[in-house]
Scaffold this motif. Structure first.
Motif, PDB file in Angstrom:
ATOM      1  N   MET A 103       0.808  -1.219   0.000  1.00 27.12           N
ATOM      2  CA  MET A 103       0.000   0.000   0.000  1.00 27.12           C
ATOM      3  C   MET A 103       0.843   1.272   0.000  1.00 27.12           C
ATOM      4  N   ALA A 104       2.166   1.158  -0.001  1.00 31.59           N
ATOM      5  CA  ALA A 104       3.024   2.348   0.039  1.00 31.59           C
ATOM      6  C   ALA A 104       2.759   3.301  -1.120  1.00 31.59           C
ATOM      7  N   PRO A 105       2.630   2.840  -2.379  1.00 35.53           N
ATOM      8  CA  PRO A 105       2.307   3.798  -3.460  1.00 35.53           C
ATOM      9  C   PRO A 105       0.989   4.533  -3.250  1.00 35.53           C
ATOM     10  N   VAL A 106      -0.001   3.829  -2.695  1.00 34.33           N
ATOM     11  CA  VAL A 106      -1.301   4.472  -2.440  1.00 34.33           C
ATOM     12  C   VAL A 106      -1.159   5.533  -1.369  1.00 34.33           C
ATOM     13  N   TRP A 107      -0.442   5.230  -0.310  1.00 37.21           N
ATOM     14  CA  TRP A 107      -0.271   6.194   0.777  1.00 37.21           C
ATOM     15  C   TRP A 107       0.595   7.377   0.337  1.00 37.21           C
ATOM     16  N   ASN A 108       1.536   7.142  -0.555  1.00 39.14           N
ATOM     17  CA  ASN A 108       2.330   8.257  -1.082  1.00 39.14           C
ATOM     18  C   ASN A 108       1.457   9.213  -1.893  1.00 39.14           C
ATOM     19  N   LYS A 109       0.534   8.660  -2.674  1.00 31.91           N
ATOM     20  CA  LYS A 109      -0.396   9.516  -3.424  1.00 31.91           C
ATOM     21  C   LYS A 109      -1.290  10.315  -2.483  1.00 31.91           C
ATOM     22  N   ILE A 110      -1.758   9.664  -1.418  1.00 30.11           N
ATOM     23  CA  ILE A 110      -2.597  10.376  -0.445  1.00 30.11           C
ATOM     24  C   ILE A 110      -1.816  11.522   0.188  1.00 30.11           C
ATOM     25  N   ASP A 160       0.792  13.168  -1.113  1.00 29.17           N
ATOM     26  CA  ASP A 160       1.105  14.212  -2.087  1.00 29.17           C
ATOM     27  C   ASP A 160      -0.139  14.985  -2.538  1.00 29.17           C
ATOM     28  N   GLN A 161      -1.248  14.267  -2.681  1.00 29.48           N
ATOM     29  CA  GLN A 161      -2.437  14.892  -3.257  1.00 29.48           C
ATOM     30  C   GLN A 161      -3.400  15.473  -2.230  1.00 29.48           C
ATOM     31  N   ALA A 162      -3.347  14.991  -0.997  1.00 28.88           N
ATOM     32  CA  ALA A 162      -4.337  15.434  -0.003  1.00 28.88           C
ATOM     33  C   ALA A 162      -3.700  16.012   1.259  1.00 28.88           C
ATOM     34  N   ILE A 163      -2.793  15.292   1.886  1.00 29.16           N
ATOM     35  CA  ILE A 163      -2.284  15.726   3.193  1.00 29.16           C
ATOM     36  C   ILE A 163      -1.431  16.983   3.067  1.00 29.16           C
ATOM     37  N   GLN A 164      -0.467  16.966   2.152  1.00 33.26           N
ATOM     38  CA  GLN A 164       0.417  18.120   2.018  1.00 33.26           C
ATOM     39  C   GLN A 164      -0.334  19.382   1.574  1.00 33.26           C
ATOM     40  N   PRO A 165      -1.226  19.311   0.573  1.00 33.99           N
ATOM     41  CA  PRO A 165      -2.018  20.520   0.255  1.00 33.99           C
ATOM     42  C   PRO A 165      -2.874  21.010   1.411  1.00 33.99           C
ATOM     43  N   TYR A 166      -3.404  20.077   2.218  1.00 35.75           N
ATOM     44  CA  TYR A 166      -4.217  20.494   3.360  1.00 35.75           C
ATOM     45  C   TYR A 166      -3.360  21.175   4.420  1.00 35.75           C
ATOM     46  N   LEU A 167      -2.160  20.619   4.689  1.00 30.42           N
ATOM     47  CA  LEU A 167      -1.269  21.245   5.664  1.00 30.42           C
ATOM     48  C   LEU A 167      -0.798  22.610   5.186  1.00 30.42           C
ATOM     49  N   THR A 216      -9.527  22.782   1.427  1.00 28.99           N
ATOM     50  CA  THR A 216     -10.305  22.654   2.658  1.00 28.99           C
ATOM     51  C   THR A 216     -10.279  21.212   3.154  1.00 28.99           C
ATOM     52  N   GLN A 217     -10.819  21.025   4.341  1.00 24.99           N
ATOM     53  CA  GLN A 217     -10.829  19.683   4.924  1.00 24.99           C
ATOM     54  C   GLN A 217     -11.697  18.733   4.103  1.00 24.99           C
ATOM     55  N   GLU A 218     -12.843  19.199   3.651  1.00 24.66           N
ATOM     56  CA  GLU A 218     -13.724  18.351   2.849  1.00 24.66           C
ATOM     57  C   GLU A 218     -13.061  17.965   1.539  1.00 24.66           C
ATOM     58  N   LYS A 219     -12.382  18.902   0.903  1.00 28.98           N
ATOM     59  CA  LYS A 219     -11.697  18.610  -0.353  1.00 28.98           C
ATOM     60  C   LYS A 219     -10.534  17.656  -0.117  1.00 28.98           C
ATOM     61  N   GLU A 265     -11.843  14.156   0.139  1.00 30.26           N
ATOM     62  CA  GLU A 265     -12.212  13.660  -1.191  1.00 30.26           C
ATOM     63  C   GLU A 265     -10.972  13.249  -1.988  1.00 30.26           C
ATOM     64  N   LEU A 266      -9.923  14.072  -1.927  1.00 35.81           N
ATOM     65  CA  LEU A 266      -8.695  13.742  -2.640  1.00 35.81           C
ATOM     66  C   LEU A 266      -8.011  12.512  -2.055  1.00 35.81           C
ATOM     67  N   ALA A 267      -8.108  12.342  -0.733  1.00 37.32           N
ATOM     68  CA  ALA A 267      -7.475  11.189  -0.094  1.00 37.32           C
ATOM     69  C   ALA A 267      -8.191   9.883  -0.422  1.00 37.32           C
ATOM     70  N   SER A 268      -9.482   9.948  -0.655  1.00 37.22           N
ATOM     71  CA  SER A 268     -10.240   8.728  -0.949  1.00 37.22           C
ATOM     72  C   SER A 268     -10.020   8.223  -2.375  1.00 37.22           C
TER      73      SER A 268
END
Length: 255
Positions: free
Chosen positions: A112-119, A121-128, A133-136, A139-142
């Motif tokens: 699952m490492a590639p999946v978690w890396n995408k999460i 890059d695409q969701a956690i870092q932009p949110y931090l 927003t949190q809702e977006k 959605e990006l993490a899912s």
């Protein structure tokens, strides 16, 4: 003689003084004990209510984290296949459950490492970085998780839960709800794991049948065949480098 009597009197006097000091009550200092209060107060702003709801949501997610790990990753297939392998070998408690679960857990992290890396890059870092927003961010993490589950889910299993829920046929993958995708993914993983387990059983079953036939022909009907077949099954598994073949095939099956 007088000195001995004098010493005894001094010792007796010291004993009486010590006993008096012990028996005299001393004032005990009061120890402050902290109290915990749970109160319901009126919120001054809506942000206070939203913060409490977020905390409850996070605590709920942490409570369900083991189920999320099992149901939405490769862990289910891995741990079931390893359990079938142990039963096929007939080794009972070797390897023990802790080893099987630990190996399945670390292989899950690897797969699952590639999946978690995408999460990340695409969701956690932009949110931090406060870019979304949190809702977006949710959605990006899912999306990476959904893509992974869709690749491993059979269409028949997904159609089963969609028909049971009496919902309209989704036009695309984005319209499929997680409430239908997750159980469909789980039963697809179980079916795949049972198929692999059946294939694992065949060579070891042949060894058991051959050993049982030989013992029967020799008249050794009271000797359990598993006692004779176990060393041959272990030898076969080691000679073909079974762990490398099995783990390698399992990891590649998620590619």
């Amino acid at each position: 003689m007088k000195k001995a009597v004098f010493r005894k009197k001094i010792i007796l006097l010291l004993v009486l003084l010590l006993g008096t000091m012990i028996l005299i009550p001393r004032p005990v200092k009061a120890i402050s004990v902290p109290t915990v209060k749970i109160e319901l107060q009126d919120a001054e702003t809506r942000d206070q209510v939203a913060t409490v709801i977020k905390i409850l949501f996070v605590l709920t997610v942490l409570t369900l984290a083991p189920s999320i790990l099992i149901m939405m990753t490769s862990f289910t297939r891995l741990v079931v296949v390893f359990s079938f392998l142990r039963q096929a070998l007939g080794t009972h408690q070797a390897p023990p459950n802790q080893v099987i679960v630990g190996l399945a857990l670390f292989l899950t992290i690897f797969i699952m490492a590639p999946v978690w890396n995408k999460i990340n890059d695409q969701a956690i870092q932009p949110y931090l970085a406060k870019e979304v927003t949190q809702e977006k961010a949710l959605e990006l993490a899912s999306r990476p998780v959904r893509d992974f589950m869709f690749r491993q889910t059979r269409e028949n299993d997904l159609a089963l839960f969609i028909n049971i829920s009496h919902m309209k046929r989704p036009a695309n993958k984005e319209d499929v709800p997680m409430t239908a995708l997750i159980p469909a993914f789980v039963i697809s993983e179980l079916k795949t794991a049972f198929t692999i387990g059946f294939i694992l059983y065949i060579p070891f079953l042949i060894i058991d049948m051959v050993v049982a036939s030989v013992l029967l022909s020799m008249g050794m009907m009271m000797l359990p065949p598993i006692m004779i077949s176990l060393p041959f099954k272990l030898m076969l598994f080691v000679l073909v480098d079974g762990w490398q073949l099995l783990v390698g095939s399992m990891v590649r099956s998620f590619g």
